[in-house]
Every structure is written in structure tokens, then in C-alpha cells.
Design an enzyme around this catalytic site. Structure first.
Site, short mmCIF file in Angstrom:
data_model
loop_
_atom_site.label_atom_id
_atom_site.label_comp_id
_atom_site.label_asym_id
_atom_site.label_seq_id
_atom_site.Cartn_x
_atom_site.Cartn_y
_atom_site.Cartn_z
N HIS A 1 -2.03 -6.67 3.13
CA HIS A 1 -1.26 -5.44 3.35
C HIS A 1 -1.60 -4.38 2.31
CE1 HIS A 1 2.83 -3.28 3.29
NE2 HIS A 1 2.27 -2.98 4.45
N HIS B 1 -0.02 5.56 1.76
CA HIS B 1 1.14 5.10 2.52
C HIS B 1 2.23 6.15 2.61
CE1 HIS B 1 5.13 3.21 3.03
NE2 HIS B 1 4.49 2.50 3.95
N GLU C 1 -3.46 1.92 10.13
CA GLU C 1 -2.19 2.48 10.58
C GLU C 1 -2.19 3.99 10.45
OE1 GLU C 1 2.56 2.66 9.47
OE2 GLU C 1 1.37 0.98 8.73
#
Length: 296
Positions: A46, A88, A156
Site C-alpha cells: 500500500h 495520497h 488509484e
């Protein structure tokens, strides 16, 4: 072939095993997890191995590689001047020194800074002095790096509603780096988002790309999601056996059984629980903990 499979094929052949040991490079000394194995869920590092190195940096990717993990996850956003960067949060404050370097630029939104300005930031010191000077990579830099290591990418789109057209831009950049060829599309690339509209857009733009939706739609909604996404990727508390079974009953747009990649699993007990539930992948800051717990 991954090191894990090579060793398995050479079981009982001492000379072959010795040859594998002698020829293994230091960066791949740890046996790689076979992403095609049926022995357990795929483990995804991750934001890179972000439990051990600053998230979404090349250092975190390198750590995942050293630990032997093929799959890394990252987050992609867009700068003020249109460059795709790996970050992120929608602000730079938490994981860089933006507040110090640009004290009058609050709230330090990614979209308010140029790529050149972001390139000046220190994205490592917040994590540890050992990573002082680590940079925020552009998507192009990230793709170049994992192309060299041979790692796979779970990409993502972070808050894509803030960046109209980011799906097409991402696909264009992936294509320019050779990531939309048959090999990558079949087993090395997944694009996901919490935003269903974004996932649908990616599928519409290139139906050959494997996609994932981050969340846990109601079972009654799964058939509609199966029209544009190949994975349903819920938080670990929602990844129950009953829910995973329901997802597995359906085929995604690529014509294969839908999968479940769950997140963010950082302890052995939870890893064993979601493994027992039948998930196909586990996303973790500490991927080695998951691998040890699931024996995958």
C-alpha cells in the site's frame, strides 16, 4: 517467472536450487510473491511498503521490491500545470515540508502548485531522517522505476472529481510508457477509485483495462457495478465471506469472475480473517506481515 515459482519447480534438484541462489540479484534476494498463485491472496504494498518507508515515494517502492512484492499501490493527482504526480492527500501538508517552504500558500492543495514547485519538496523527512530529501515522484518517474524493477501497479485516481479528464490523461501516460500492451493489461495493471464515475470513465475510455471500485456497494447493486468494474475493493471490515461470495458470483466487464482486494490490513489476525473470507488480494502497509500470516 517469479523466484517463488522457480524455487518450487526446482524442488529436489540441488544443483538447480544452487544456481538460483547464486544468480539472484540483491534487490530480489527475498522470494517474490507469485501474483498468479492459487495458494492465497495477492498481497499489495500500500503506497509502496509504506509501513517502512515514506508513502508513495520511490523509496517505498524500493522497499516493497526488496521485501519481494510484485504489486504496489499508488495514488495519482494533478498539479496546477497539468502534471500527474503520486500523492495520497489532496494537500501537501502532511507528507512534505510545503508549509515551511511555502508558508503563505495554505492550505497547500496539490492542484495549487506546479510540478516544479512540488519537485522542490522534501517528502521523506516527516517519516524519518533516513529519508530526508526524498521527492514526490511524477507518475512518469514512478512508471519508469517500476518498469525497471518489474513490479505491477494498482493505480488509484485520488479525488478525480477535482481533476476533470484525469482518466484519459492517465491512460495516455500509461500508453506512452508501454503499460497498455497485452502483457501489462493481462496481469500487471489495475486502475481503481472510490469514485464510481471515474471507474466507469476509465472502462469506457479503454475497455481492456482492469478496473476496481473502492467501496462495498449493496449486493443488490453489484450487477450494475459488474458492467464497468472487475473488482469490488472494500475495507477489511466489510470483506465478509458472504459479501465476497456475492461478488464472486458475478463476472466483470472483462468476462472473468469479479475479484475482491481488501484494505488496509496491517496485522496478522485481520489478514487471516480476510483470507478465510476468500478475498483475492490484501492491500497492506506491512505486506510482509500479511504474507507471513496467509502463507501466500
Amino acid at each position: 517467472m517469479s523466484m517463488r515459482r522457480a524455487v518450487a519447480a526446482a524442488t529436489g534438484v540441488l544443483l538447480g536450487m544452487s544456481a538460483l541462489t547464486l544468480t539472484a540479484s540483491p534487490a530480489h534476494a527475498a522470494a517474490r510473491q507469485d501474483s498468479t498463485s492459487d495458494s492465497g491472496p495477492v498481497t499489495v504494498a500500500h503506497r509502496g511498503a509504506s509501513g517502512y518507508a515514506p508513502e508513495n515515494t520511490l523509496a517505498a517502492v524500493k522497499k516493497a521490491d526488496k521485501l519481494g512484492f510484485d504489486w504496489v499501490e499508488n495514488d495519482v493527482q494533478r498539479t496546477k500545470d497539468g502534471e500527474l504526480v503520486v500523492m495520497h492527500d489532496t494537500t501537501l501538508a502532511r507528507t512534505t515540508n510545503a508549509e515551511t517552504l511555502y508558508p503563505k500558500r495554505s492550505p497547500w492543495n496539490v492542484a495549487d502548485f506546479t510540478a516544479k514547485e512540488i519537485a522542490r519538496l522534501d517528502a521523506g523527512s516527516w517519516f524519518s531522517d533516513d529519508y530526508k530529501g526524498e521527492k514526490v515522484p511524477t507518475l512518469d518517474q514512478y512508471l519508469k522505476y517500476i518498469s525497471k524493477t518489474g513490479q505491477n501497479l494498482l493505480l488509484e485516481h485520488k479525488s478525480p472529481e477535482l481533476y476533470p479528464g484525469i482518466e484519459q490523461q492517465t491512460l495516455r501516460e500509461l500508453r506512452s510508457r508501454g503499460w497498455l500492451d497485452r502483457s501489462h493489461l493481462s496481469k500487471r495493471l489495475i486502475i481503481q477509485s472510490f469514485n464510481a464515475t471515474s471507474v466507469r470513465a476509465t472502462h469506457t475510455l479503454d475497455p481492456h483495462v482492469k478496473t476496481g471500485f473502492l467501496g462495498n456497494p449493496k449486493v443488490s447493486e453489484l450487477d450494475s457495478y459488474a458492467q464497468f468494474t472487475d473488482q469490488i475493493n472494500p475495507t477489511h471490515s466489510a470483506a465478509t465471506k458472504d459479501y465476497v461470495d456475492e461478488v464472486h458470483k458475478r463476472k466483470g466487464p472483462l468476462g472473468k469472475r469479479m475479484q475482491v482486494f481488501t484494505w488496509t490490513v496491517n496485522d496478522a489476525s485481520t489478514a487471516r480473517s480476510v483470507d478465510k473470507a476468500g478475498v483475492d488480494g490484501i492491500i497492506s502497509n506491512f505486506p510482509d506481515v500479511v504474507r507471513d500470516a496467509t502463507h501466500s
